[in-house]
Write a protein that holds these residues in place. Sequence first.
Motif, PDB file in Angstrom:
ATOM      1  N   GLN A 220       0.891  -1.320   0.104  1.00 15.00           N
ATOM      2  CA  GLN A 220      -0.074  -0.301   0.014  1.00 15.00           C
ATOM      3  C   GLN A 220       0.896   1.342  -0.060  1.00 15.00           C
ATOM      4  OE1 GLN A 220      -3.655  -0.069  -0.077  1.00 15.00           O
ATOM      5  NE2 GLN A 220      -2.916   2.162  -0.808  1.00 15.00           N
ATOM      6  N   ASN A 221       1.994   1.125   0.851  1.00  8.88           N
ATOM      7  CA  ASN A 221       2.831   2.326   0.793  1.00  8.88           C
ATOM      8  C   ASN A 221       3.464   2.713  -0.440  1.00  8.88           C
ATOM      9  OD1 ASN A 221       2.216   2.384   3.499  1.00  8.88           O
ATOM     10  ND2 ASN A 221       3.941   1.706   4.339  1.00  8.88           N
ATOM     11  N   GLU A 222       3.866   1.304  -1.214  1.00  8.17           N
ATOM     12  CA  GLU A 222       4.329   1.708  -2.592  1.00  8.17           C
ATOM     13  C   GLU A 222       3.457   2.202  -3.528  1.00  8.17           C
ATOM     14  OE1 GLU A 222       7.412  -0.286  -4.086  1.00  8.17           O
ATOM     15  OE2 GLU A 222       7.912   0.650  -2.386  1.00  8.17           O
ATOM     16  N   ALA A 223       2.002   1.765  -3.381  1.00 13.34           N
ATOM     17  CA  ALA A 223       1.032   2.190  -4.353  1.00 13.34           C
ATOM     18  C   ALA A 223       0.978   3.960  -3.876  1.00 13.34           C
ATOM     19  CB  ALA A 223      -0.183   1.569  -4.291  1.00 13.34           C
ATOM     20  N   ASN A 224       0.842   4.387  -2.847  1.00 18.50           N
ATOM     21  CA  ASN A 224       0.741   5.690  -2.387  1.00 18.50           C
ATOM     22  C   ASN A 224       1.945   6.500  -3.022  1.00 18.50           C
ATOM     23  OD1 ASN A 224      -1.476   4.996  -1.203  1.00 18.50           O
ATOM     24  ND2 ASN A 224      -0.531   4.835   0.885  1.00 18.50           N
ATOM     25  N   ALA A 225       3.053   5.812  -2.862  1.00 13.34           N
ATOM     26  CA  ALA A 225       4.518   6.590  -3.390  1.00 13.34           C
ATOM     27  C   ALA A 225       4.243   6.906  -4.768  1.00 13.34           C
ATOM     28  CB  ALA A 225       5.750   6.160  -3.325  1.00 13.34           C
ATOM     29  N   MET A 226       3.768   5.706  -5.456  1.00 10.74           N
ATOM     30  CA  MET A 226       3.847   5.836  -7.094  1.00 10.74           C
ATOM     31  C   MET A 226       2.632   6.878  -7.458  1.00 10.74           C
ATOM     32  SD  MET A 226       5.366   4.686  -9.816  1.00 10.74           S
ATOM     33  CE  MET A 226       4.846   4.936 -11.499  1.00 10.74           C
ATOM     34  N   ASP A 227       1.653   6.788  -6.572  1.00 10.85           N
ATOM     35  CA  ASP A 227       0.607   7.808  -7.047  1.00 10.85           C
ATOM     36  C   ASP A 227       1.026   9.208  -7.083  1.00 10.85           C
ATOM     37  OD1 ASP A 227      -2.447   8.286  -7.680  1.00 10.85           O
ATOM     38  OD2 ASP A 227      -2.199   9.300  -5.705  1.00 10.85           O
ATOM     39  N   VAL A 228       1.759   9.754  -5.859  1.00  8.41           N
ATOM     40  CA  VAL A 228       2.182  10.974  -5.732  1.00  8.41           C
ATOM     41  C   VAL A 228       3.216  11.362  -6.872  1.00  8.41           C
ATOM     42  CG1 VAL A 228       4.071  10.685  -4.029  1.00  8.41           C
ATOM     43  CG2 VAL A 228       2.517  12.826  -4.099  1.00  8.41           C
ATOM     44  N   VAL A 229       4.076  10.437  -7.289  1.00 16.01           N
ATOM     45  CA  VAL A 229       5.052  10.624  -8.265  1.00 16.01           C
ATOM     46  C   VAL A 229       4.374  10.853  -9.712  1.00 16.01           C
ATOM     47  CG1 VAL A 229       6.881   9.288  -9.609  1.00 16.01           C
ATOM     48  CG2 VAL A 229       6.751   9.144  -7.197  1.00 16.01           C
ATOM     49  N   MET A 230       3.181  10.196 -10.007  1.00 13.38           N
ATOM     50  CA  MET A 230       2.463  10.293 -11.252  1.00 13.38           C
ATOM     51  C   MET A 230       1.880  11.851 -11.208  1.00 13.38           C
ATOM     52  SD  MET A 230       2.546   7.855 -13.167  1.00 13.38           S
ATOM     53  CE  MET A 230       1.026   8.146 -14.315  1.00 13.38           C
ATOM     54  N   GLN A 231       1.331  12.137 -10.011  1.00 10.61           N
ATOM     55  CA  GLN A 231       0.517  13.344  -9.792  1.00 10.61           C
ATOM     56  C   GLN A 231       1.712  14.678  -9.974  1.00 10.61           C
ATOM     57  OE1 GLN A 231      -2.517  14.213  -9.631  1.00 10.61           O
ATOM     58  NE2 GLN A 231      -3.323  12.218  -9.468  1.00 10.61           N
ATOM     59  N   TYR A 232       2.890  14.082  -9.362  1.00 10.41           N
ATOM     60  CA  TYR A 232       3.927  15.441  -9.613  1.00 10.41           C
ATOM     61  C   TYR A 232       4.563  15.443 -11.108  1.00 10.41           C
ATOM     62  CZ  TYR A 232       8.849  17.004  -9.207  1.00 10.41           C
ATOM     63  OH  TYR A 232       9.971  17.936  -9.291  1.00 10.41           O
ATOM     64  N   ALA A 233       4.509  14.505 -11.627  1.00 14.89           N
ATOM     65  CA  ALA A 233       4.808  14.465 -13.204  1.00 14.89           C
ATOM     66  C   ALA A 233       3.822  15.183 -13.984  1.00 14.89           C
ATOM     67  CB  ALA A 233       4.777  13.135 -13.885  1.00 14.89           C
TER      68      ALA A 233
END
Length: 554
Positions: free
Chosen positions: A322-335
Motif C-alpha cells: 500500500q505504501n508503494e502504491a501511495n508513493a507511485m501515485d504522488v510521483v504520477m501526480q507530480y509529473a
Amino acid sequence: MSVPQLVLWFRCVFGPKLQRIHRQPEQNPAERNVTTHAAGGVRERQGLPYQPRSLERHTESILSWASFLWSVSYYTSPLVAFYLYRKGYFCMSKLVPVGQYAATLIIILFGVACLRGIGRWTNPEYVQFITILEETKKSQTPENKKRLACYNFDFHHWPVDFSWEKVSSRKTKTNGVSLLKPEPKYRGSADSMLSSVSKLPCQIVSYLIAHSFGRRMLYPGSFYPLQKAMMPMLIQGQIRLVEEFGGQRAKLLACDGNEIDTIFVDRRKIQGERGKKIVICCEGNAGFYEIGCMNTPLEAGYSVLGWNHPGFAGSTGVPFPQNEANAMDVVMQYALNELGFQLDDIIIYAWSIGGFTATWAAMSYPEVSALVLDASFDDLLPLALKVMPESWRSLVTRTVRQYLNLNNAEQLCKYQGPVLLIRRTKDEIITTTGPEDITSNRGNDLLLRLLQFRYPKVVTGEGMQAVREWLSASNSVEEASLYSAYEVDDEWCTSVLQSYQADQSKPFPWCVGEDMKEGRRQLALFLARKYMKNFDATHCTPLPPYEFQLPWTL
C-alpha cells in the motif's frame, strides 16, 4: 554570544550533515553535451566535497559510529534480549545500572553534538548553507530553491516540494488518508467466530513475519546497514545526475505521510521527440535511482523521473504494497501537475520488483503512453515458496496474500495500452528451478497471463502450446528456427489484427481468432514475439540504452 548567534549555533547543532557543494556550470548541463573543453569551450566549475573543520570532522565520526551501532543493536535486539533473559539480567537490581549507563551515554553524545555544532558554526560554508536552508523552509521561492539545490545534504531536512494535497484527490478518504486500493485480504471464505479465533495464532505469526524479516527479505534495500555500506556509491550517482545531467531533486509528500525522494532530468528542449516523453522509473528491491535502472532511458535521450521506494535512501516509511502504491501515485501526480507532462507523454519503465508499482500505475492511469517491464514476474507467491521450507507453505501463502501481495499479472491485465516485457535469458532471481531452466522464468507466466487475457481465442489450445514452445527456446537462433518452422507471416498476422480492430473497435479482451480454423499458432507466435523480447544476460545486468525500446503498437 548574542541571541542571533545563539540561534545560529542551535541550528548548526541540529542541522543536517552537509556532503557536497554542487558548482553549477555557466550553461545548464541538461542543455548541452556533457563535455569538458580544455580551452575555448564552456567554462565549468566542478562541484566540491564539503570540507568540515577538525572539530566537526571528529565529532561527526563519533556520532556516525553511534548511529551505526544503534542500528545494529536495533536489528539484533530480539537475540540480545533473549540472551540477557537466559542469563537472568531482567531484574531490577541489574536493570537500574544499565539505565544509568544509557542515560550517561546519551548525555555524552549530546555534548558531542554540541561540539559538532561549534565546529559548524565556525565554518563559513556551513553557516551559508544553513542560512539558505532556513530561508527556503520559510519561503519556497524559485530563487531560494535554486540556491538550495546547490547543496547535497541529509535529505530528511529537505523541504517538501510537492504534496498529494495540492491536487484534488479522486480517491476516497479514510481517517484523513487517501486509500488508493483496498489492503489485500487473504482469499478465504467467510469465517465463523470460532474459526477466526482458531486462526488467530497463524495471523499473529504472519504479521510478525511480514513486519520483521519478511519485508526485509523482499526489500533488502530498506535495510539501514546495507544503505550505509552503499552510501558512497549513492552519493557518486547523485553527483553524476545533478552535475552532469542537471537533475532536479524534489521531496514529495504521499497521502500516508511518507516523504518520497525523487530526481528529474528534463530533456524537453534538447532531445526532440524523445525528450518530450518522460520515463518514470520503478527500481528493484535493492535498487536506488542514483545507481539504478533510470540510467538506461536517461542515456537513450528521454526525460526521466526517478524515485526511491519508501524506506530507501532519502525516502521515509516502509515498502509495504500500500505504501508503494501511495508513493507511485504522488510521483504520477507530480509529473502531471508540477512538471507539466500529459498522460500520453508518460512511459512507465520498471525493473524486477518495480513491476508492482509500474503495473499499479498503468492500471490506475490507463491513458499512459506505454509500459515496459524488465525482468519482472507475474506473482510473488511462487518465488517466495521457492526460498522457504516446504513445511512453511501454508504460512508463507497466508503471509504473502495478506501483507506482501505483489499481484503484477492481475494489475497488468487491467491496462489496455502498449506493453513490452523484457526477459533475461540467464535470470537467476525470478526462476523457480534455476537460471539454466528458462521455462521456469516467471516472466513467461506474466506474458501468458497477458496474452490469454487480451487474445483468449488465439492463445488457447494449439496457440498456447506454440507460445510455450517459443518460450522454451534458449537463444535467438532457436527462436528464429521455430518461427520459421511454423511459417509465421508477419504481414498476414498484422492484417488480421488490423481488420478486427477496424471492425470491432473494442477494448481487450478481443475475440479475434474465434472462427479461425488455421493460423492460430502463427498468430499466437506473432503476438508473443511482439509483446516480449529476450536479453541475453543475468537478472542484475544493466540494460543497455539501445535495448530500451517502446512497445509494439498495432
